[in-house]
Design an enzyme around this catalytic site. Structure first.
Site, PDB file in Angstrom:
ATOM      1  N   LYS A   1      -3.028   7.435 -10.877  1.00  0.00           N
ATOM      2  CA  LYS A   1      -4.355   7.284 -11.496  1.00  0.00           C
ATOM      3  C   LYS A   1      -5.218   8.511 -11.207  1.00  0.00           C
ATOM      4  O   LYS A   1      -5.939   9.011 -12.079  1.00  0.00           O
ATOM      5  CB  LYS A   1      -5.047   6.020 -10.957  1.00  0.00           C
TER       6      LYS A   1
ATOM      7  N   HIS B   1       9.783  -3.378  -3.469  1.00  0.00           N
ATOM      8  CA  HIS B   1       8.603  -2.521  -3.315  1.00  0.00           C
ATOM      9  C   HIS B   1       8.454  -1.957  -1.917  1.00  0.00           C
ATOM     10  O   HIS B   1       7.442  -1.331  -1.616  1.00  0.00           O
ATOM     11  CB  HIS B   1       7.319  -3.293  -3.627  1.00  0.00           C
TER      12      HIS B   1
ATOM     13  N   THR C   1       0.675   4.129  -6.696  1.00  0.00           N
ATOM     14  CA  THR C   1       0.231   4.150  -8.097  1.00  0.00           C
ATOM     15  C   THR C   1      -1.174   4.758  -8.170  1.00  0.00           C
ATOM     16  O   THR C   1      -1.538   5.326  -9.192  1.00  0.00           O
ATOM     17  CB  THR C   1       0.219   2.734  -8.709  1.00  0.00           C
TER      18      THR C   1
ATOM     19  N   LYS D   1       0.385   4.928   5.900  1.00  0.00           N
ATOM     20  CA  LYS D   1      -0.397   5.659   4.896  1.00  0.00           C
ATOM     21  C   LYS D   1      -1.232   6.772   5.537  1.00  0.00           C
ATOM     22  O   LYS D   1      -1.754   7.634   4.869  1.00  0.00           O
ATOM     23  CB  LYS D   1      -1.290   4.696   4.111  1.00  0.00           C
TER      24      LYS D   1
ATOM     25  N   LYS E   1      -6.896   3.198  -0.588  1.00  0.00           N
ATOM     26  CA  LYS E   1      -5.678   2.393  -0.566  1.00  0.00           C
ATOM     27  C   LYS E   1      -5.784   1.428   0.603  1.00  0.00           C
ATOM     28  O   LYS E   1      -6.669   1.560   1.447  1.00  0.00           O
ATOM     29  CB  LYS E   1      -4.441   3.280  -0.406  1.00  0.00           C
ATOM     30  N   ARG E   2      -4.843   0.464   0.659  1.00  0.00           N
ATOM     31  CA  ARG E   2      -4.830  -0.420   1.816  1.00  0.00           C
ATOM     32  C   ARG E   2      -4.695   0.404   3.102  1.00  0.00           C
ATOM     33  O   ARG E   2      -4.096   1.468   3.111  1.00  0.00           O
ATOM     34  CB  ARG E   2      -3.647  -1.402   1.694  1.00  0.00           C
TER      35      ARG E   2
HETATM   36  C1  F58 Z   1       3.368  -1.549  -2.883  1.00  0.00           C
HETATM   37  N1  F58 Z   1       3.631  -2.721  -2.107  1.00  0.00           N
HETATM   38  C2  F58 Z   1       4.002  -0.312  -2.269  1.00  0.00           C
HETATM   39  N2  F58 Z   1       3.026  -4.745  -1.200  1.00  0.00           N
HETATM   40  O1  F58 Z   1       3.567  -0.153  -0.937  1.00  0.00           O
HETATM   41  C3  F58 Z   1       3.590   0.901  -3.109  1.00  0.00           C
HETATM   42  O2  F58 Z   1       4.225   2.056  -2.633  1.00  0.00           O
HETATM   43  C4  F58 Z   1       3.986   0.666  -4.553  1.00  0.00           C
HETATM   44  O3  F58 Z   1       3.466   1.673  -5.370  1.00  0.00           O
HETATM   45  C5  F58 Z   1       3.457  -0.668  -5.045  1.00  0.00           C
HETATM   46  O4  F58 Z   1       3.866  -1.717  -4.197  1.00  0.00           O
HETATM   47  C6  F58 Z   1       3.918  -0.990  -6.445  1.00  0.00           C
HETATM   48  O5  F58 Z   1       5.287  -0.825  -6.553  1.00  0.00           O
HETATM   49  C7  F58 Z   1       2.673  -3.658  -1.950  1.00  0.00           C
HETATM   50  O6  F58 Z   1       1.580  -3.552  -2.483  1.00  0.00           O
HETATM   51  C8  F58 Z   1       2.203  -5.736  -0.812  1.00  0.00           C
HETATM   52  O7  F58 Z   1       1.004  -5.723  -1.013  1.00  0.00           O
HETATM   53  C9  F58 Z   1       2.854  -6.893  -0.091  1.00  0.00           C
HETATM   54  C10 F58 Z   1       2.262  -8.207  -0.531  1.00  0.00           C
HETATM   55  C11 F58 Z   1       2.866  -9.365   0.227  1.00  0.00           C
HETATM   56  C12 F58 Z   1       2.781  -9.189   1.697  1.00  0.00           C
HETATM   57  C13 F58 Z   1       3.352  -7.872   2.155  1.00  0.00           C
HETATM   58  C14 F58 Z   1       2.721  -6.695   1.391  1.00  0.00           C
END
Ligand code: F58
Length: 800
Positions: free
Chosen positions: A649, A356, A645, A543, A537-538
């Site tokens: 949405k 990811h 994602t 971003k 988003k985060r």
């Molecule tokens: C996200 N990753 C990607 N990671 O940033 C986003 O582009 C993608 O659409 C999504 O995954 C689904 O594929 C993400 O959310 C985290 O939250 C990690 C969790 C563990 C620690 C580091 C960040």
């Protein structure tokens, strides 16, 4: 009707079921029941309706000896369950009417449910969408995760600063889960490895018990239901009554406290040694419990472990469960006596790995010291996997192994132990090949594939946007919820003025409701006729919330300079949390709140520009904001956002995207049409090239007067009159350390925003573009994505 579908229920029957649960499960009299009591009663009545399809799905999987998918994820960002489940079992209307008979309002009752926030962001929410799609498609599956006592922290703003509070979703009883105390496994840590009779025996120095809690996940139309099994950590040692009786109360409870730490919080800070060790223990805790459970289930009805891959597919959601490989090998060899070479092949045939991220800081690495200390046997196995792989590729050119520079690289481990590795959008999968694993890709050219993300249309359109859903159903009939490609049938209607007006009216109604909500939560009044411009988003530098707020400042400045000009009124809406230790992201939050304060109180601006940032963005807030959005901000530095994602949405709900060619934006633009998408900015390859010029920021700033003005205003302390130097750090970063190319993309972004304004001036033209977005987003259903995984990775079929 499908044999597995639940029996139909009438409003009267359902009302008595709610009352029965209120009396016998909750133990309350209707006259004295609180909203919370009604929610519990309603949830139990609904859960009863899920149990029938759940049992038949489980029975059928056993009877037909079907292959099962096991989705291992440290995160499941579920949100609320009640309304979603009621829609999937077809009882939303009946439940609403039955509750109304009882003097209760469905939305108010359902609105008291806390979000199950067992995730940080996209990765965790994707896991939740995939669980729902696997159930919809009749793909026999288990989700495995951790039952964190505290999910993602609650965010508040204090003087514009983010402040974090512990989240407490389990402080009330969680009505959707079934505790399974009989399903528990011991998980070891530390200790020594002994070789006895040719086999390695691990004697852990510590252990905890993983105990299962099951939540049924029901798919569309209640045709199938799977299990989300979350593990809670419990002590293996019994409570020490002797110590207690001696008055050593705290010491007697110590084993319990230590064990429970493992499932206490989602992703604790890993900046300290203790934090790192805890995170590694959490990952092994989930993985070992899952693998033990998978083998136990398989061995209940099979004896030949060599045939495991014909019945078991294990998906690793990122590298967090990447110890699945070594743990499976350990059990196959040490416990079941298989030769190592055979065990490695069996494990690899079962395992798949989804990547990811390309961000180096998010790629997990553990020091060999820590791994060897916490998991001594696994460290040996990892080294053996590495040697085995090395030996089978003697002609490799630039070999990159798992263990390097005294670190265990979890990405390489997951890659080498999987038969398929997938990225989450077409562009990202290409970059995984080119930038992340070029050497491994050269050795295994067929291993990396792409599965573009998707989102469930049940939650993200049908439930979140009843106004648009009704319009869709009235226009093309029902059945689009599980055949989202059917949205294409809307296209001919887009030519019809009546349809466009109805589409615009649905959006307008959602915006009106959200304006009221914004006023209640933030105290800021916004005009529902203004363009709702949304970035949710985060918080992360890549971003580029910073780019958005700098452009907002520029817009504000222009309104003040040309008060008579014709500006398109806008509401800038931000939502999102920053990791507690991420200082720069928190500074950007502070800046957005400071800018909001100045702009919202500037009489020269009035309704032409507002900035709102409701605190504590979560799944429920997304469900509220997405249907009310006109413009979707997807403005990451190209090459950095794996997929996104939220972008899907928002476009599905008729928001137009302003975005870079990053992640799934590329495919969204291909689907909705370039003319219905506001593109700007450097491409992923141009971004890399641009960074080769050490003066790229200075050049960009010197070429853009508007950006100079914005940076000057920030440097003067125009938005922080109480502390004028507050944003010097941000200004300095844009000038001198602009890795994410905010300056380089600023002018193009500003131009794109002008194009947005021009388009919004023509409401009918805007409605046409928005409706075409909805009509063409069918591809981004998580059903399509999960079908792809079933065919290309899991080699499994639907049981329906
Ligand atoms: C996200 N990753 C990607 N990671 O940033 C986003 O582009 C993608 O659409 C999504 O995954 C689904 O594929 C993400 O959310 C985290 O939250 C990690 C969790 C563990 C620690 C580091 C960040």
């Amino acid at each position: 009707m499908n044999a597995l579908a639940p029996q139909p229920v009438t409003q009267d029957v359902f009302r008595s079921e709610i009352l029965r649960h209120l009396t016998f499960t909750v133990g309350k009299d209707a006259a004295h029941a609180s909203v919370h009591d009604w929610r519990m009663a309603l949830s139990h009545a609904l859960r009863d309706r899920i149990v029938a399809p759940w049992f038949s799905a489980t029975r059928r999987t056993w009877a037909e000896d079907r292959k099962r998918v096991y989705y291992l994820s440290m995160e499941f960002l579920i949100g609320r369950i009640l309304e979603d489940a009621s829609i999937n079992v077809g009882l939303r209307e009946i439940a609403g009417a039955a509750l109304a008979d009882l003097g209760q309002d469905f939305a108010s009752v359902a609105g008291t449910e806390p979000d199950a926030a067992l995730g940080n962001g996209g990765l965790g929410r994707l896991a939740a969408c995939y669980m729902e799609s696997m159930a919809t498609l009749g793909c026999p599956a288990y989700g495995y995760g951790i039952r964190y006592e505290h999910g993602l922290f609650r965010q508040e703003f204090n003087g514009g600063h983010q402040v974090e509070f512990a989240e407490d979703w389990l402080s009330q009883k969680h009505p959707w889960e079934f505790e399974r105390p009989e399903c528990a496994y011991d998980i070891g840590f530390k200790g020594q490895v002994e070789v006895k009779g040719g086999r390695s025996v691990w004697h852990p120095g510590e252990s905890v018990r993983a105990s299962a809690f099951d939540t049924p996940v029901v798919g569309w139309a209640g045709r199938w239901a799977n299990t989300l099994r979350l593990w809670a950590a419990q002590p293996t040692q019994h409570f020490d009554l002797k110590r207690f009786n001696r008055g050593e109360y705290t010491a007697a409870a110590e084993p319990e406290t230590l064990a429970r730490t493992i499932s206490r919080v989602l992703y604790p800070e890993d900046t300290t040694h203790e934090g790192k060790e805890l995170r590694l223990k959490q990952e092994f805790f989930l993985t070992s419990a899952a693998i033990q459970d998978i083998l136990r289930r398989y061995l209940d009805t099979h004896s030949d472990l060599r045939a495991l891959p014909s019945k078991v597919a294990i998906q690793m959601n990122d590298t967090h469960p990447a110890l699945a490989g070594p743990e499976l090998i350990r059990l196959l060899t040490d416990a079941h006596g298989l030769p190592f070479e055979e065990a490695i092949e069996i494990a690899r045939s079962c395992l798949g790995y989804t990547n990811h991220t390309l961000l180096p800081e998010a790629l997990e690495r553990w020091s060999t010291w820590l791994m060897g200390n916490v998991l001594p046997r696994h460290m040996q196995i990892i080294e053996r996997i590495d040697e085995d792989h090395l030996a089978s590729h003697p002609k490799r050119k630039h070999y990159v192994g798992i263990v390097k520079h005294h670190e265990v690289r979890m990405g390489e481990l997951a890659f080498i132990m999987s038969h398929r590795v997938n990225g989450v959008s077409a562009l990202h999968s290409d970059l995984v090949k080119e930038r992340l694993f070029p050497e491994l890709h050269a050795l295994h050219p067929d291993r990396i594939i792409n599965q573009t993300n998707g989102v469930t249309p049940r939650r993200w359109l049908r439930m979140a946007n009843p106004a648009l859903s009704s319009l869709v159903t009235n226009t093309i009939g029902s059945g689009w919820e599980d055949h989202l490609d059917r949205l294409r049938e809307l296209e001919p209607h887009v030519e019809d003025r009546g349809f466009r007006d109805a589409f615009a009216a649905a959006k307008r109604a959602n915006k009106a409701a959200t304006s009221n909500w914004v006023a209640e939560t933030t105290g800021v009044r916004v005009d529902p006729g203004a363009l709702f411009d949304v970035q949710i988003k985060r918080l992360h530098e890549y971003k580029r919330q910073l780019l958005n707020i700098l452009q907002t400042i520029s817009e504000w400045h222009e309104i003040r300079e040309n008060p008579q000009a014709d500006f398109v009124p806008r509401v800038k809406i931000f939502g999102g949390k920053a990791a507690p230790g991420y200082v720069v992201a928190k500074e950007i939050i502070h800046l957005i709140n400071d800018v909001a304060e100045v702009i919202n109180n500037d009489p020269a601006v009035g309704d032409r520009l507002k900035v709102v940032y409701p605190a504590n963005y979560n799944v429920s807030m997304a469900e509220r904001l997405i249907p009310a959005s006109d413009l979707s901000e997807q403005i990451s530095t190209a090459g950095k956002e794996a997929s996104g994602t939220g972008n899907m949405k928002l476009a599905l709900n008729g928001a137009l995207t302003i975005g870079t060619l990053d992640g799934a934006n590329v495919e969204i633009r291909d689907h909705v049409g370039a003319e219905n998408f506001f593109l700007f900015g450097l491409t992923a390859h141009e971004a890399v090239e641009r960074r080769n010029d050490p003066e790229h920021s200075r050049h960009a700033i010197e070429a853009c007067e508007a950006l100079q003005v914005v940076l000057q205003l920030l440097a003067e302390g125009r938005f922080s009159p109480d502390q004028t130097d507050r944003y010097l750090g941000i200004v300095d970063r844009v000038w001198h350390h602009d890795y994410f190319l905010v300056a380089s993309d600023f002018a193009a972004y500003r131009d794109a925003q002008r194009r947005v304004d021009d388009a919004y001036r023509d409401p009918d033209g805007w409605a046409r573009m928005a409706a075409l977005n909805t009509a063409r987003m069918g591809f981004f259903s998580s059903d399509r994505a999960v079908r792809g995984y079933m065919k290309e990775i899991w080699k499994t079929t639907s049981a329906l």
